[in-house]
Design a protein around this motif. Structure first.
Motif: not given
Ligand SMILES: Nc1ncnc2c1ncn2[C@@H]1O[C@H](COP(=O)(O)OP(=O)(O)OP(=O)(O)O)[C@@H](O)[C@H]1O
Ligand SMILES: [Mg+2]
Length: 325
Positions: A136-139, A169-172
């Motif tokens: 989801a984060a990569l998307h 990654i920063a926003l995970l």
């Protein structure tokens, strides 16, 4: 309680304690960033932008040291927290995006592995949820075929894609505050624009407070709500983007603006600020910009406190917004 700022920095002083003596890298830096707000931190090389970021997120290492001042996250003082407590805040409530995504990414680990480590650093979750959240984060940061990317090593991605992964990654952990230190400087202009609008959109959508560090005024004009201008370790002007860029009050801000090429000025000679920023160990008395300033007068040799001029603050006794006597 909604008006408690996400970040409030008051009179921060950071030094490098070298055997040759103390280098005062930050002097009386004060900043406030609210939820969903984007603050552009600008100034020429060596003015103290990165050291401000490192002081806030606890990544300053000896001989660098926060000497005094207060840094509050949602009202809670974080200066003086131990390294373990700061590690818990970092990546969770405060996240960084660096100019070089390889400051975040490990070259020998697959992207999926790194995202799993980043997730598990702050939450106890199983493999399925790790995978779902990573995808989801990569998307969300616009990475095509995220399933394949989880299996890729950083060097298999382009610079722009690597920076997108670093943003993901920063926003995970949905941090309250993101400090982005020149994250687009190394990228081509089109990719720069994409990353800029991506981070802007994600932070706006989630109410994340964002400090965007750059020496590029065009970038802050496009992304920030407010701008703080640094010179020789001090903030010399701070206000809304429109006030500061359209009607600068500090002669240094004016100089920065005039030294950037713009379409309206085509054919006109660019005005460069004469001279150079003084060494931090050799600052003149009073205003540090005085030796380069076209408006300098005797009064400028006195210490220059921050003055409130309406909605903005300026560290100058002869601001451009006031006619000279
Ligand atoms: N390890 C160090 N030892 C001594 N002084 C240092 C050290 N690191 C930084 N400084 C001092 O702190 C000042 C501010 O550095 P900083 O990296 O914050 O500048 P910056 O505004 O981020 O510049 P740039 O645009 O080049 O990234 C430098 O000019 C330097 O004098
Ligand atoms: Mg820097």
């Amino acid at each position: 309680m909604t008006d408690v700022p996400v970040l409030q920095v008051d009179d921060l002083n950071t030094s490098f304690l070298l055997t040759a003596g103390e280098v005062k890298a930050l002097r009386d830096v004060s900043l406030t960033v609210h939820r969903g707000e984007i603050l552009g931190l600008v100034g020429e090389s060596g003015s103290g932008k990165s050291i401000t970021g490192f002081s806030i997120n606890g990544l300053l290492s000896p001989p660098g040291q926060v000497m005094s001042g207060s840094i509050r996250l949602h009202g809670d003082e974080i200066t003086g927290l131990g390294s373990e407590q700061m590690r818990r805040l970092r990546g969770n409530r405060i996240a960084m995006v660096f100019q070089d995504p390889m400051m975040t990414l490990n070259p020998v680990l697959k992207i999926g592995h790194q995202m799993r480590d980043a997730l598990r650093a702050h939450m106890r979750i199983g493999d399925r949820e790790v995978r779902a959240r990573s995808l989801a984060a990569l998307h969300e940061v616009g990475i095509p075929s995220p399933e394949d990317r989880l299996l890729a090593y950083p060097h298999q991605l382009s610079g722009g894609m690597r920076q997108r992964v670093a943003v993901a990654i920063a926003l995970l952990h949905e941090p309250d505050l993101v400090i982005a230190d020149e994250p687009t400087t190394a990228l081509d202009v089109t990719i720069q624009g994409q990353i800029l609008s991506l981070v802007q959109r994600l932070c706006r959508d989630r109410g994340t407070a964002l400090i965007w560090i750059t020496h590029d005024l065009a970038v802050v004009a496009g992304i920030a709500d407010r701008i703080a201008v640094m010179y020789a370790g001090r903030i010399v002007e701070e206000g809304t983007v429109d006030d500061v860029l359209d009607r600068p009050a500090h002669p240094y801000t004016r100089g920065l603006i005039d030294s950037v090429p713009s379409r309206g000025q085509r054919g006109r000679r660019l005005q460069q600020i004469p001279g150079r920023m003084p060494a931090l160990t050799d600052l003149p008395e009073g205003c540090s910009f005085r030796p380069r300033c076209p408006r300098a007068a005797d009064a400028c040799a006195q210490p220059q406190p921050m003055r409130d001029l309406g909605a903005r603050r300026v560290r100058c006794c002869r601001p451009l917004t006031e006619a000279l006597a």
